[in-house]
Design a protein around this motif. Structure first.
Motif, PDB file in Angstrom:
ATOM      1  N   HIS A  89      19.640 117.028  85.337  1.00  0.00           N
ATOM      2  CA  HIS A  89      19.744 115.667  85.875  1.00  0.00           C
ATOM      3  C   HIS A  89      21.137 115.123  85.592  1.00  0.00           C
ATOM      4  CE1 HIS A  89      18.945 111.493  86.652  1.00  0.00           C
ATOM      5  NE2 HIS A  89      19.037 111.154  85.388  1.00  0.00           N
ATOM      6  N   HIS A  91      22.725 112.169  84.856  1.00  0.00           N
ATOM      7  CA  HIS A  91      22.272 110.843  84.417  1.00  0.00           C
ATOM      8  C   HIS A  91      23.282 109.769  84.813  1.00  0.00           C
ATOM      9  CE1 HIS A  91      20.411 108.155  81.161  1.00  0.00           C
ATOM     10  NE2 HIS A  91      21.412 107.483  81.695  1.00  0.00           N
ATOM     11  N   GLY A  92      22.815 108.836  85.653  1.00  0.00           N
ATOM     12  CA  GLY A  92      23.651 107.718  86.094  1.00  0.00           C
ATOM     13  C   GLY A  92      24.199 107.877  87.500  1.00  0.00           C
ATOM     14  N   HIS A 411      15.208 103.418  81.372  1.00  0.00           N
ATOM     15  CA  HIS A 411      16.236 104.027  82.237  1.00  0.00           C
ATOM     16  C   HIS A 411      15.684 104.192  83.641  1.00  0.00           C
ATOM     17  CE1 HIS A 411      19.229 106.673  83.867  1.00  0.00           C
ATOM     18  NE2 HIS A 411      18.489 107.757  83.811  1.00  0.00           N
ATOM     19  N   HIS A 413      16.681 105.923  87.542  1.00  0.00           N
ATOM     20  CA  HIS A 413      17.562 106.811  88.309  1.00  0.00           C
ATOM     21  C   HIS A 413      18.030 106.106  89.585  1.00  0.00           C
ATOM     22  CE1 HIS A 413      15.953 110.818  86.429  1.00  0.00           C
ATOM     23  NE2 HIS A 413      15.990 109.852  85.535  1.00  0.00           N
TER      24      HIS A 413
HETATM   25 CU    CU Z   1      18.925 109.430  84.560  1.00  0.00          CU
END
Ligand code: CU
Ligand code: C2O
Ligand code: CU
Length: 576
Positions: A89, A91-92, A411, A413
């Motif tokens: 993944h 992330h961000g 969090h 996505h």
């Molecule tokens: Cu993420």
């Protein structure tokens, strides 16, 4: 691929410490537009000379730092050379769900996954890590994590340190647990081994000038409260998704798991040879945050493990800086402002949603101790379910409330968000930039605003979850689809369609349909169409009420279509 000189010679002019310290490992970098990552097994010694089995990307432990320019079209080839499935993944990153590397993009042993996409995020610090269903903690803990630095022309306009490993340093900060055989252990509270970039008791030679540090908390659950040993100030310049509107002078930066921060420290105010520690001031963490002196309620016996961990609630060292000679043409000043970050306006929101964190009382007791399991909106993650459907381009406000005894880093996505308020108060300066993780403490309400732009996919979801890895693996996660109703022909807003009532919607098992006034066609053809355009149900009816069994259908969005004479009404059904 650029190789970085990793070993830093200790200058004899510095007095040796009482215990031995190790030069901070700085990951190599990968740059360009094609990135090859190999997920592999390794062995490293973390506890004395005992071997610990590890995972790494292109090495034994952690992975290379990816340097990516905004606007580039990139391809990442990820080969899985370990014996279990994994995912990667980003992330961000703002990418399509099929490129996101969530639990749906499994890479089987021996396989290569090659997502290609355009880099759309602005300059910031991101990271990559596995995200397999219930496998995230074990794989991250054994070493699967790497940093990503995105650069762009807006950030390049400022005179900031950006020479990797010279005046701009990646710091992946982690606490780890080991079992009696020196294997990485998960779901424990005995994460007593601290490491930065995989180095225990590290030191780093920093030039006597303005230095940029990219902090990433890559731990399973511990929050760090970063500060310098002499409590002096530094500048926070960027958070998860990009630069702040202006550098913010502070002496603390708190990062829960998954969060990033970029800080500038002006080492020219220290004499050459000074040794100064970067610490975590965990004694200052509010109760409930993992790493503080107390979480949950102190009467529950299961917390013995937490209280036995000597790192909880005390201040400890993370990294020693050794102030060394300045480089040629150093950065000497701190910019006064950056491009202003203008949050979306609350009045423009199309949708308000609430996400409520609560303990699974059947399994964890009425209050829920620190280990959960925990729910989001009373359900646990299910690979086959869609929890939320968002319309492409909608501006949404999400309100997060925490009725548990432990703080959860939430969090999401796909997008970055702006924090609107925390318990009704405007966010402090450190939360006024773009974020993709926000810590929600017990009894807190945090509201954020975002817009779900660019990507829609009626089948492949994105995730939102707690970034405490054990909670995430245990189901404190949900899936959301972003759908583009214009391309799937939904005309729910016309007045005829208002007379067709579908309930419950979203549904799990079946859908009831009621045709109200205005829909009095004697014969109606009813069809249900899946997202591939295939008709999967059809019937002729003259009734005003029907019920369709949907139990065996896969989760997702369906179009309910009613045709009569020359009229067609389309409505959307969401099967969870
Ligand atoms: Cu993420
Ligand atoms: Cu860093 Cu969904 O994760
Ligand atoms: Cu959690």
């Amino acid at each position: 691929m650029k190789s970085i000189i990793r070993s830093v010679l200790a200058l004899c002019l510095f007095s040796p410490n009482v215990f031995s310290q190790n030069a901070l490992f700085i990951p190599d970098t990968l740059s360009g537009t094609t990135f090859n990552l190999n997920v592999q097994n390794g062995i490293r010694q973390f506890v004395g000379t005992n071997n610990s089995p590890t995972y790494g990307y292109n090495g034994n432990f952690l992975g290379p730092t990816l340097l990516i320019n905004k606007g580039d079209s990139i391809t990442l080839n990820v080969t899985n050379s370990i014996a279990q499935p994994t995912t990667v993944h980003w992330h961000g990153f703002h990418v399509a769900p099929m490129n996101d590397g969530g639990p749906d993009q499994i890479i089987l042993p021996g396989a290569t996954w090659s997502p290609s996409f355009k880099m759309r995020n602005e300059a910031s610090t991101f990271w990559y890590h596995p995200h397999g269903d219930a496998k995230t903690e074990v794989q991250i803990s054994k070493g699967l994590a790497g940093m990503i630095i995105v650069r762009d022309s807006a950030e390049a306009m400022y005179n900031l340190p950006r020479k990797y490993a010279v005046d701009d340093f990646p710091l992946i900060v982690q606490s780890k647990s080991f079992d009696l055989l020196y294997q990485f252990a998960v779901a424990t509270h005995s994460d007593t081994v601290l490491m930065v970039n995989g180095t225990r008791d590290p030191y780093l030679q920093v030039p006597q000038q303005v230095v940029r540090l990219r902090l990433l908390n890559g731990s399973a659950d511990r929050t760090f409260n970063f500060g310098l040993a002499d409590n002096s100030n530094f500048y926070l310049i960027g958070t998860d998704g990009g630069l702040l509107s202006a550098p913010y002078l502070t002496n603390r930066v708190r990062l829960s798991t998954g969060e990033r921060a970029e800080i500038l420290i002006d080492f020219s105010s220290y004499t050459l040879g000074t040794q100064i520690y970067l610490k975590s001031y965990a004694s200052e963490l509010t109760r409930g945050i993992i790493g503080a002196d107390s979480v949950g309620t102190s009467t529950i016996v299961i917390q013995e493990g937490y209280y036995a961990n000597p790192l909880n609630g005390i201040d400890f060292d993370l990294l020693r800086f050794d102030v060394s000679p300045a480089t040629a043409s150093p950065v000497t000043a701190i910019p006064v402002t950056f491009n202003p970050k203008i949050p979306l306006l609350e009045v423009n929101a199309d949708v308000n949603r609430s996400i409520h964190f609560s303990p699974d009382t059947a399994l964890s007791g009425p209050q829920g101790y620190v280990d959960g399991p925990f729910f989001m909106n009373n359900v646990s993650f299910n690979m086959d379910s869609i929890n939320i459907v968002v319309n492409l381009n909608d501006i949404e406000i999400w309100s997060l409330t925490n009725s548990t005894m432990v703080a959860h880093p939430f969090h999401i996505h796909d997008i970055e968000f702006f924090v609107l308020d925390i318990n009704g108060l405007p966010p402090p300066p450190e939360y006024q930039g773009l974020k993709d993780v926000i810590l929600v403490k017990p009894n807190d309400t945090v509201r954020f605003i975002t817009q779900f732009i660019t990507f829609s996919d009626p089948m492949v979801p994105y995730m939102y979850h707690c970034h405490l890895l054990h909670h995430e693996d245990d189901g404190m996660m949900g899936a959301f689809l972003v759908i583009d109703s214009t391309t799937i022909g939904i005309n729910e807003n016309n007045s005829l369609a208002d007379n067709v009532k579908l309930f419950p919607n979203p549904t799990i098992n079946s859908i009831s349909v009621e045709f109200q006034n205005g829909i009095n066609f004697s014969q109606k053809k009813i069809s249900i169409i899946n997202i591939l355009g295939e008709e999967i149900y059809s019937a002729q009816t003259s009734e005003n009420k029907i019920k369709v069994d949907m139990e065996k259908w896969v989760s997702g969005v369906y179009i309910f279509q009613i045709q009569s004479e020359n009229k067609v009404i389309n409505k959307k059904i969401i099967k969870q």
